[in-house]
Each structure stands twice: as C-alpha cells, then as structure tokens.
Motif scaffolding. Structure first.
Motif: not given
Length: 142
Positions: A59, A63-65
C-alpha cells in the motif's frame, strides 16, 4: 496507558450516583470495559504478521489501509467490545439503532434469568452462615 501499569483493581463497576445506586446494565457495560482494559494491559504483540508488513509494502506510505481485510481482522484482535457499536450511523440505524446501554440492559436481564452459579462447597457455606450468625448475635446485622 502508563497510568494503568500494574493496576489490578477496577473499582465501582455498576455504580451510579456516586455509589448510591447500582445498575445491572451499567455493571454489564463496566465489565465489558474492564475486559478490554485487561486485554490492553497485557500488551500488544508486534511481529511481521501482526503488523502485516506485506500490506504496508504493497500500500505504501499514503495508501488506504482502512479498506484492507487485514486491518479489519487485526482491529478485531485488539478491540472487541460487546456493546459499543462502531458501525457508521446509517448502518447502526438500519440495524435498529440500539445504544450500548439498551444492549447491556438486555444482556443483564438475560444473565439474571438464565445464570445459575455453582453452589458453594458445604464447608464454605457453613463458615459464611457462622460469620453471619455471630454478627447477628452481636447486633451488627439486621
């Protein structure tokens, strides 16, 4: 959590009105909170698997966790309240919108109706009866 380091007593479960009143639903809520505190003070495992390093590398920094399955899985490992509902408001309302107190009250009634504790061993019950009898004789119990 440094303030809880070494703490082994949580006082006041179920109390309301500065201890003047006890509330079964509040006791159930407080028990749930104490269980989560106990879990937290045991520590949080830190390993390649618990951190899910493969996802971090995939990611990246920005990023989008939150949308990852691993985030949801590990979040539940660390914090699993029984009565606090973490769904977004729309989903919560769609599922009936029951608040934590209302859910705990249902659980408290169920416990009171269905729980049957193991009886005390005979000698323990006899010792308790003897202490109560002695207190009555001395005028300490009415």
């Amino acid at each position: 959590m440094a303030a809880l380091a070494g703490a082994n007593l949580i006082y006041g479960a179920g109390m309301t009105e500065s201890g003047v009143t006890f509330d079964y639903a509040q006791y159930v809520l407080d028990n749930d909170m104490a269980r989560m505190i106990k879990h937290t003070v045991q520590g949080i495992p830190v390993s390649d698997e618990s951190l899910d390093l493969a996802d971090i590398h995939a990611v990246g920094s920005f990023g989008d966790y939150l949308s990852l399955d691993s985030t949801l899985r590990h979040m539940r490992d660390l914090s699993t309240p029984r009565f606090m509902d973490r769904r977004v408001r729309e989903d919560w309302k769609a599922m009936g919108g029951k608040d934590a107190y209302a859910a705990a009250k249902v659980a408290a009634v169920e416990i009171l109706q269905e729980h049957h504790p193991e009886p005390l061993p005979g000698e323990a019950a006899d010792q308790i009866d003897a202490v109560l009898h002695e207190a009555e004789v001395r005028g300490g119990v009415s």
